[in-house]
Write an enzyme that holds these catalytic residues in place. Structure first.
Site, PDB file in Angstrom:
ATOM      1  N   GLY A 116       0.829  -1.208   0.000  1.00 35.38           N
ATOM      2  CA  GLY A 116       0.000   0.000   0.000  1.00 35.38           C
ATOM      3  C   GLY A 116       0.859   1.251   0.000  1.00 35.38           C
ATOM      4  O   GLY A 116       0.520   2.254  -0.639  1.00 35.38           O
TER       5      GLY A 116
ATOM      6  N   ARG B  95      -7.854  -2.706  -1.741  1.00 36.85           N
ATOM      7  CA  ARG B  95      -7.616  -1.605  -0.809  1.00 36.85           C
ATOM      8  C   ARG B  95      -8.049  -0.269  -1.399  1.00 36.85           C
ATOM      9  O   ARG B  95      -7.921  -0.039  -2.604  1.00 36.85           O
ATOM     10  CB  ARG B  95      -6.142  -1.602  -0.389  1.00 36.85           C
ATOM     11  CG  ARG B  95      -5.856  -2.904   0.350  1.00 36.85           C
ATOM     12  CD  ARG B  95      -4.507  -2.950   0.938  1.00 36.85           C
ATOM     13  NE  ARG B  95      -4.346  -1.984   2.006  1.00 36.85           N
ATOM     14  CZ  ARG B  95      -3.195  -1.748   2.611  1.00 36.85           C
ATOM     15  NH1 ARG B  95      -2.115  -2.401   2.226  1.00 36.85           N
ATOM     16  NH2 ARG B  95      -3.109  -0.871   3.572  1.00 36.85           N
TER      17      ARG B  95
ATOM     18  N   ASP C  20      -0.286  -0.230  13.136  1.00 42.93           N
ATOM     19  CA  ASP C  20       0.187  -1.536  12.658  1.00 42.93           C
ATOM     20  C   ASP C  20       0.455  -2.515  13.804  1.00 42.93           C
ATOM     21  O   ASP C  20       0.650  -3.708  13.570  1.00 42.93           O
ATOM     22  CB  ASP C  20       1.471  -1.370  11.830  1.00 42.93           C
ATOM     23  CG  ASP C  20       1.191  -0.656  10.515  1.00 42.93           C
ATOM     24  OD1 ASP C  20       0.026  -0.641  10.066  1.00 42.93           O
ATOM     25  OD2 ASP C  20       2.138  -0.096   9.934  1.00 42.93           O
TER      26      ASP C  20
ATOM     27  N   LYS D 235      -6.594  -2.582   5.974  1.00 43.32           N
ATOM     28  CA  LYS D 235      -5.162  -2.907   5.901  1.00 43.32           C
ATOM     29  C   LYS D 235      -4.978  -4.131   4.992  1.00 43.32           C
ATOM     30  O   LYS D 235      -5.882  -4.496   4.256  1.00 43.32           O
ATOM     31  CB  LYS D 235      -4.619  -3.134   7.308  1.00 43.32           C
ATOM     32  CG  LYS D 235      -4.627  -1.866   8.166  1.00 43.32           C
ATOM     33  CD  LYS D 235      -3.699  -0.829   7.587  1.00 43.32           C
ATOM     34  CE  LYS D 235      -3.718   0.455   8.385  1.00 43.32           C
ATOM     35  NZ  LYS D 235      -2.975   1.528   7.729  1.00 43.32           N
TER      36      LYS D 235
ATOM     37  N   ARG E 116       1.401  -9.088   9.390  1.00 41.06           N
ATOM     38  CA  ARG E 116       1.293  -8.728  10.816  1.00 41.06           C
ATOM     39  C   ARG E 116       0.409  -9.725  11.571  1.00 41.06           C
ATOM     40  O   ARG E 116       0.588  -9.948  12.773  1.00 41.06           O
ATOM     41  CB  ARG E 116       0.798  -7.295  10.971  1.00 41.06           C
ATOM     42  CG  ARG E 116       1.697  -6.309  10.227  1.00 41.06           C
ATOM     43  CD  ARG E 116       1.911  -5.002  10.911  1.00 41.06           C
ATOM     44  NE  ARG E 116       2.705  -4.123  10.061  1.00 41.06           N
ATOM     45  CZ  ARG E 116       4.039  -4.079  10.041  1.00 41.06           C
ATOM     46  NH1 ARG E 116       4.747  -4.867  10.834  1.00 41.06           N
ATOM     47  NH2 ARG E 116       4.672  -3.261   9.231  1.00 41.06           N
TER      48      ARG E 116
HETATM   49  C1  S3P Z   1       2.501   3.677   6.364  1.00 40.28           C
HETATM   50  C2  S3P Z   1       1.389   4.251   6.896  1.00 40.28           C
HETATM   51  C3  S3P Z   1       0.314   3.484   7.539  1.00 40.28           C
HETATM   52  C4  S3P Z   1       0.765   2.087   7.917  1.00 40.28           C
HETATM   53  C5  S3P Z   1       1.517   1.425   6.812  1.00 40.28           C
HETATM   54  C6  S3P Z   1       2.747   2.228   6.445  1.00 40.28           C
HETATM   55  C7  S3P Z   1       3.514   4.543   5.720  1.00 40.28           C
HETATM   56  O1  S3P Z   1      -0.770   3.380   6.652  1.00 40.28           O
HETATM   57  O2  S3P Z   1      -0.344   1.306   8.293  1.00 40.28           O
HETATM   58  O3  S3P Z   1       1.920   0.134   7.209  1.00 40.28           O
HETATM   59  O4  S3P Z   1       4.635   4.080   5.467  1.00 40.28           O
HETATM   60  O5  S3P Z   1       3.193   5.705   5.443  1.00 40.28           O
HETATM   61  P1  S3P Z   1      -1.891   4.541   6.529  1.00 40.28           P
HETATM   62  O6  S3P Z   1      -1.212   5.761   6.125  1.00 40.28           O
HETATM   63  O7  S3P Z   1      -2.854   4.063   5.494  1.00 40.28           O
HETATM   64  O8  S3P Z   1      -2.506   4.615   7.897  1.00 40.28           O
END
Ligand code: S3P
Length: 427
Positions: free
Chosen positions: A93, A121, A314, A341, A387
């Site tokens: 993501g 997602r 996380d 997630k 996770r």
């Molecule tokens: C992340 C932000 C978080 C986190 C992801 C990594 C990042 O997601 O859950 O594992 O590196 O900016 P969200 O920004 O969607 O909350």
């Protein structure tokens, strides 16, 4: 995979580099002038996806997997070339959303796609602000999910008020803002992790942060840097939890990033009555690090809610495991983001912990766990969520009877050596 039983955990460990910082080092390194050198880079599948996407856009990246150093030969803000094919983000993501911010400003069309999880997602959250800035998205499905194309344009700055506290959304908009006309700002409901802001500052961008707002001015150029990536607190969290709930145990985790926008797990552990101490606290270009020592503790439940949620989002799966081993009730609220997630982490935690005999109930925005029941082994479906797999390697290791995790290899996403590292502490 059958999960080995855990009796006692003792010793020291160094966890791999921070995933969020590793991704950002590739992206800013690609946009900088000169060679960025990264030490402590995370060799997880997610970060390798970021490398391969930027290689497809003409960036030379030398990855020395033996010593986790990476050299990125940046080509400047306007040096990317149209990708030679679909940009495959795998399970990541962070790659999808942060890279989209950069692609929003490129004079070409890019196609982004990933695995089955990425295809579910929500990407509307970045499409909305980036479209307002001038990028054009085309969805190849009815949902606002991958696969999609982005055609970059000449962007103009916006003041974006984000409905979610998400560093990925904030970072996508700020990265696009480097290329936009005028100032770009993002305001979030709560402050999310600020690695993009810190790294942009060290690369020479003009960035200002005030409360829940971060703003960037268009950049003329970024200068290559040397980046030291601290250990990932999200990976350390499994050993923190395991050290606290395993009988007769003491573990020190070295060189962990304790950025205040990421350290919610430490606050929750203290609120639960944990024996946890920090030593050797140091600063590495704005990213503080410390050694974390934990020892067996009698934990009690607590409530986790509000502005701490983005600081531990996380870590909620492993916090739920600690809560199942604690006395009393733990309530997790304001965490509806868990549903989007790598898996729906509310449903997956409730199903799997229930199958081990825990008293857990899912809610609209979190979960309620009445701790203290003895857990028994079970077959755990990780849903290929790294996770979840790591959380249940701890729970299963401590449960009575045998536990098997389906899809256990998905730890490759953020922590390829997780199982041997856990085994190295077993006594
Ligand atoms: C992340 C932000 C978080 C986190 C992801 C990594 C990042 O997601 O859950 O594992 O590196 O900016 P969200 O920004 O969607 O909350």
């Amino acid at each position: 995979m059958p999960i080995p039983h855990i009796h006692h955990l003792k010793g020291e460990i160094t966890v791999p580099g921070d995933k969020s910082i590793s991704h950002r080092s590739i992206m800013l390194g690609a946009l900088a002038n000169g060679t960025t050198e990264v030490t402590g880079f995370l060799q997880g599948a997610d970060c390798l996806s970021s490398i391969s996407c930027f290689q497809k856009m003409g960036i030379e990246v030398e990855n020395n997997k033996k010593n986790n150093t990476v050299r990125i030969h940046g080509k400047g803000l306007h040096g990317l070339t149209a990708p030679s094919g679909t940009l495959d983000v795998g399970n990541s993501g962070t790659t999808t959303r942060l890279m989209s911010g950069i692609l929003a400003a490129q004079p070409f069309t890019s196609m982004i796609d990933g695995d089955a999880s990425i295809r579910k997602r929500p990407m509307g959250r970045i499409m909305t602000p980036l479209s307002q800035m001038g990028a054009v998205f085309e969805n190849l499905n009815t949902e606002q999910c991958a696969p999609f194309t982005i055609t970059g344009g000449s962007l103009h700055g916006i003041d974006y008020v984000s409905p979610v506290a998400s560093a990925q959304v904030k970072s996508a908009v700020l990265l696009a803002g480097l290329f936009a006309e005028g100032k770009t700002s993002v305001t979030e409901p709560y402050v999310s992790r600020n690695h993009t802001e810190l790294m942009l500052q060290s690369f020479g961008a003009d960035i200002q942060c005030d409360g829940t707002t971060a703003a960037v001015l268009p950049a003329r150029e970024l200068a290559a840097q040397h980046i030291y990536v601290p250990g990932d607190i999200s990976s350390a969290a499994y050993f923190i939890a395991a050290g606290l709930i395993t009988p007769d145990s003491e573990i020190t985790i070295r060189n962990v990033g304790i950025n205040p926008t990421r350290d919610g797990i430490l606050t929750v552990c203290r609120a639960m009555g944990a024996n946890i101490t920090l030593s050797n606290v140091k600063d590495t270009i704005g990213e503080p690090i410390a050694d974390i020592t934990v020892s067996t503790s009698s934990l009690h439940g607590c409530t986790v809610e509000g502005d701490i949620i983005p600081k531990l989002i996380d870590e909620i799966p492993v916090i739920a495991i600690m809560a199942a081993f604690a006395c009393g009730t733990t309530i997790i609220k304001d965490a509806q983001e868990l549903k989007v997630k790598e898996s729906n982490r509310i449903d997956v935690m409730v199903n799997n912990l229930s199958s081990m005999g825990a008293d857990i109930e899912g809610t609209e925005d979190g979960m309620i766990i009445h701790g203290g029941r003895e857990l028994h082994g079970a077959v755990i479906d990780s849903k290929l969520d790294h996770r979840i797999a790591m959380s249940f390697a701890i729970a299963g290791g401590l449960a009575k009877g045998d536990t098997e995790i389906i899809g256990a290899d998905c730890v490759n996403i953020s922590y390829p050596d997780f199982y041997p590292d856990l085994a190295s502490l077993a006594r």
